[in-house]
Design a protein around this motif. Sequence first.
Motif, PDB file in Angstrom:
ATOM      1  N   GLN A 199       0.758  -1.218  -0.012  1.00 60.86           N
ATOM      2  CA  GLN A 199       0.013   0.299  -0.106  1.00 60.86           C
ATOM      3  C   GLN A 199       0.751   1.283   0.258  1.00 60.86           C
ATOM      4  O   GLN A 199       0.416   2.205  -0.528  1.00 60.86           O
ATOM      5  CB  GLN A 199      -0.973   0.073   1.211  1.00 60.86           C
ATOM      6  N   GLN A 200       1.938   1.132   0.448  1.00 60.33           N
ATOM      7  CA  GLN A 200       2.822   2.366   0.703  1.00 60.33           C
ATOM      8  C   GLN A 200       3.856   2.639  -0.565  1.00 60.33           C
ATOM      9  O   GLN A 200       4.716   3.282  -0.480  1.00 60.33           O
ATOM     10  CB  GLN A 200       3.623   2.425   1.835  1.00 60.33           C
ATOM     11  N   ALA A 201       3.508   1.609  -1.472  1.00 60.76           N
ATOM     12  CA  ALA A 201       4.598   1.466  -2.571  1.00 60.76           C
ATOM     13  C   ALA A 201       5.976   1.187  -2.355  1.00 60.76           C
ATOM     14  O   ALA A 201       6.873   1.656  -3.199  1.00 60.76           O
ATOM     15  CB  ALA A 201       4.196   2.671  -3.481  1.00 60.76           C
ATOM     16  N   VAL A 202       6.240   0.459  -1.483  1.00 58.38           N
ATOM     17  CA  VAL A 202       7.692   0.149  -1.146  1.00 58.38           C
ATOM     18  C   VAL A 202       8.306  -0.974  -1.713  1.00 58.38           C
ATOM     19  O   VAL A 202       7.340  -2.086  -1.654  1.00 58.38           O
ATOM     20  CB  VAL A 202       7.698  -0.082   0.348  1.00 58.38           C
ATOM     21  N   PRO A 203       9.134  -0.802  -2.322  1.00 53.22           N
ATOM     22  CA  PRO A 203       9.711  -2.028  -3.148  1.00 53.22           C
ATOM     23  C   PRO A 203      10.298  -3.139  -2.154  1.00 53.22           C
ATOM     24  O   PRO A 203      10.827  -3.047  -1.257  1.00 53.22           O
ATOM     25  CB  PRO A 203      10.910  -1.603  -4.067  1.00 53.22           C
ATOM     26  N   VAL A 204       9.819  -4.478  -2.271  1.00 56.31           N
ATOM     27  CA  VAL A 204       9.994  -5.534  -1.635  1.00 56.31           C
ATOM     28  C   VAL A 204      10.662  -6.683  -2.102  1.00 56.31           C
ATOM     29  O   VAL A 204      10.217  -7.320  -3.090  1.00 56.31           O
ATOM     30  CB  VAL A 204       8.659  -5.860  -0.761  1.00 56.31           C
ATOM     31  N   LEU A 205      11.787  -7.063  -1.436  1.00 54.24           N
ATOM     32  CA  LEU A 205      12.224  -8.307  -1.701  1.00 54.24           C
ATOM     33  C   LEU A 205      11.877  -9.257  -0.870  1.00 54.24           C
ATOM     34  O   LEU A 205      12.287  -9.126   0.552  1.00 54.24           O
ATOM     35  CB  LEU A 205      13.896  -8.108  -1.902  1.00 54.24           C
ATOM     36  N   LEU A 206      11.327 -10.333  -1.321  1.00 48.48           N
ATOM     37  CA  LEU A 206      10.803 -11.520  -0.098  1.00 48.48           C
ATOM     38  C   LEU A 206      11.955 -12.805  -0.317  1.00 48.48           C
ATOM     39  O   LEU A 206      12.008 -13.242  -1.512  1.00 48.48           O
ATOM     40  CB  LEU A 206       9.356 -11.732  -0.421  1.00 48.48           C
ATOM     41  N   LEU A 207      12.513 -13.266   0.601  1.00 51.09           N
ATOM     42  CA  LEU A 207      13.198 -14.307   0.830  1.00 51.09           C
ATOM     43  C   LEU A 207      12.269 -15.389   1.456  1.00 51.09           C
ATOM     44  O   LEU A 207      11.891 -15.041   2.705  1.00 51.09           O
ATOM     45  CB  LEU A 207      14.549 -14.130   1.374  1.00 51.09           C
ATOM     46  N   CYS A 208      12.006 -16.601   0.829  1.00 48.64           N
ATOM     47  CA  CYS A 208      10.987 -17.479   1.516  1.00 48.64           C
ATOM     48  C   CYS A 208      11.152 -18.889   1.004  1.00 48.64           C
ATOM     49  O   CYS A 208      11.861 -19.018  -0.112  1.00 48.64           O
ATOM     50  CB  CYS A 208       9.665 -17.326   1.320  1.00 48.64           C
ATOM     51  N   GLU A 209      10.319 -19.800   1.132  1.00 42.36           N
ATOM     52  CA  GLU A 209      10.642 -21.268   0.903  1.00 42.36           C
ATOM     53  C   GLU A 209       9.728 -21.278  -0.262  1.00 42.36           C
ATOM     54  O   GLU A 209       8.599 -20.703  -0.549  1.00 42.36           O
ATOM     55  CB  GLU A 209      10.253 -22.320   2.031  1.00 42.36           C
ATOM     56  N   PRO A 210       9.924 -22.278  -1.269  1.00 41.66           N
ATOM     57  CA  PRO A 210       8.982 -22.256  -2.520  1.00 41.66           C
ATOM     58  C   PRO A 210       7.455 -22.574  -2.289  1.00 41.66           C
ATOM     59  O   PRO A 210       6.619 -22.068  -3.064  1.00 41.66           O
ATOM     60  CB  PRO A 210       9.461 -23.544  -3.282  1.00 41.66           C
ATOM     61  N   GLN A 211       7.150 -23.275  -1.215  1.00 39.34           N
ATOM     62  CA  GLN A 211       5.758 -23.429  -0.900  1.00 39.34           C
ATOM     63  C   GLN A 211       4.912 -22.187  -0.364  1.00 39.34           C
ATOM     64  O   GLN A 211       3.624 -22.365  -0.084  1.00 39.34           O
ATOM     65  CB  GLN A 211       5.649 -24.492   0.214  1.00 39.34           C
ATOM     66  N   ALA A 212       5.444 -21.071  -0.095  1.00 39.80           N
ATOM     67  CA  ALA A 212       4.669 -19.880   0.502  1.00 39.80           C
ATOM     68  C   ALA A 212       4.083 -19.166  -0.515  1.00 39.80           C
ATOM     69  O   ALA A 212       4.251 -18.007  -0.643  1.00 39.80           O
ATOM     70  CB  ALA A 212       5.709 -18.959   0.945  1.00 39.80           C
ATOM     71  N   GLN A 213       3.176 -20.123  -1.180  1.00 40.25           N
ATOM     72  CA  GLN A 213       2.413 -19.475  -2.336  1.00 40.25           C
ATOM     73  C   GLN A 213       1.551 -18.166  -1.993  1.00 40.25           C
ATOM     74  O   GLN A 213       1.201 -17.351  -2.752  1.00 40.25           O
ATOM     75  CB  GLN A 213       1.490 -20.474  -2.889  1.00 40.25           C
ATOM     76  N   ALA A 214       1.027 -18.098  -0.777  1.00 41.06           N
ATOM     77  CA  ALA A 214      -0.121 -17.120  -0.367  1.00 41.06           C
ATOM     78  C   ALA A 214       0.618 -15.920  -0.161  1.00 41.06           C
ATOM     79  O   ALA A 214      -0.165 -14.798  -0.347  1.00 41.06           O
ATOM     80  CB  ALA A 214      -0.638 -17.386   0.837  1.00 41.06           C
ATOM     81  N   ILE A 215       1.919 -15.702  -0.156  1.00 42.82           N
ATOM     82  CA  ILE A 215       2.396 -14.620   0.203  1.00 42.82           C
ATOM     83  C   ILE A 215       3.514 -14.105  -1.026  1.00 42.82           C
ATOM     84  O   ILE A 215       3.763 -12.720  -1.165  1.00 42.82           O
ATOM     85  CB  ILE A 215       3.270 -14.266   1.443  1.00 42.82           C
ATOM     86  N   LEU A 216       3.803 -14.778  -2.050  1.00 35.42           N
ATOM     87  CA  LEU A 216       4.499 -14.360  -3.197  1.00 35.42           C
ATOM     88  C   LEU A 216       4.158 -13.324  -3.739  1.00 35.42           C
ATOM     89  O   LEU A 216       4.846 -12.280  -4.157  1.00 35.42           O
ATOM     90  CB  LEU A 216       4.867 -15.867  -4.021  1.00 35.42           C
ATOM     91  N   PRO A 217       2.993 -13.181  -4.314  1.00 37.54           N
ATOM     92  CA  PRO A 217       2.419 -11.963  -4.995  1.00 37.54           C
ATOM     93  C   PRO A 217       2.451 -10.790  -4.393  1.00 37.54           C
ATOM     94  O   PRO A 217       2.208  -9.524  -4.938  1.00 37.54           O
ATOM     95  CB  PRO A 217       0.789 -12.275  -5.364  1.00 37.54           C
TER      96      PRO A 217
END
Length: 279
Positions: free
Chosen positions: A200-218
Motif C-alpha cells: 500500500q505504501q508502494a515500497v519495493p519489497v524483496l521476499l526471501l522464503c521457501e517455494p511453498q509460500a504461495q500465499a505471500i509470493l504475490p
Amino acid sequence: MKQLDERLRQYYEQLSPQEQRIADFIFDHFDDLIGYNSAELARLSGVSKATVSRLFKRLGYEKYKDMRDELRTLRQSGMPLTDNRDAVQGNTLLARHYKQEMANLTQWVNSIDPQHFSEIVAALAAARRIFIIGMRNAWPVALHLRQQLLQARAQVQILPQPGQTLSEELVDIGADDLVVVVAFRRRPRIIKPLLQQLQQQAVPVLLLCEPQAQAILPLARWPLCTPLDSVSAFDSYSAAMSLVNLLANALLHEGLAQGRQRIHAIAALYQQLDELEQR
C-alpha cells in the motif's frame, strides 16, 4: 507422477479460497500431514470435510487415504542406515544429508531468472535505505544478510529492534527505500499484513522464503525462494545462506570501486580499534 506438494503448487492459483486454506496448512505442516485424517485436516484448516475431499479429488486422488498411503510409501522407501565408511556414498545419514543439501542448492540456483536477479541487485544498489525484516527462524538469515550488505553500502538496517514493534519504523519507509522480508515457514501472523502494508505504501519489497509460500509470493515485487528440505525433522537453511552470499557479492560487484573503498575503510577501523584478532 508428481508428488503432493508439486501438485498443490501447480494448481494453487486455480483453487478456491477454502481450498487454498487447506493448501497453506499443508505447506506449513507437510512433515506432520501423514498423521492427520481428513476430519482432522478439515478442522485444523478451518474448512469442511467435503472441501478436503473435493481438493484431493482435484489433485488426482480417488480418496484422502490414497494420499496418505503415497506419503507413507515415500517415507518408508529409504533403506536403513549402514556402516559405509565413505561419508558421501551409500545410504548413511551423512550421505543423504549431503545429497539433500546439493539438491536444495541446485533447485534454487536453477529457478533464478537472470533478468529478475539483475533488477534485484540494481535495486539493492540504488535504494536510499535498506530495511531487513526477519523474525523467529528467519532472524539469523536476516542478521547475516545485513552484516554482508553493510560491507558494500551504507544505510542497511534490521527490523524490528529487540523488544520493539514495527509500526514506528514502517511509517517513515517510502518508495525510494527497499525492504527485504525474510519469512520462512512457521512465520509469525504479522508477515502477511506487513507485506500488504508495504504494498500500500508502494515500497519495493524483496521476499526471501521457501517455494511453498504461495500465499505471500504475490505481495512482493521480487520473490526469491530457497528450499528448506532436509532428511530429518529440522529445516535446513544452508541454501538461504548461500543466497545471502550471492546477493552480497553481486551488490559488491555492482559498485566495485565504491565497495572496495568502503571495505578498506572498515578494515582500517578494525585495526585502529583493535576489534579483531590478527591472522
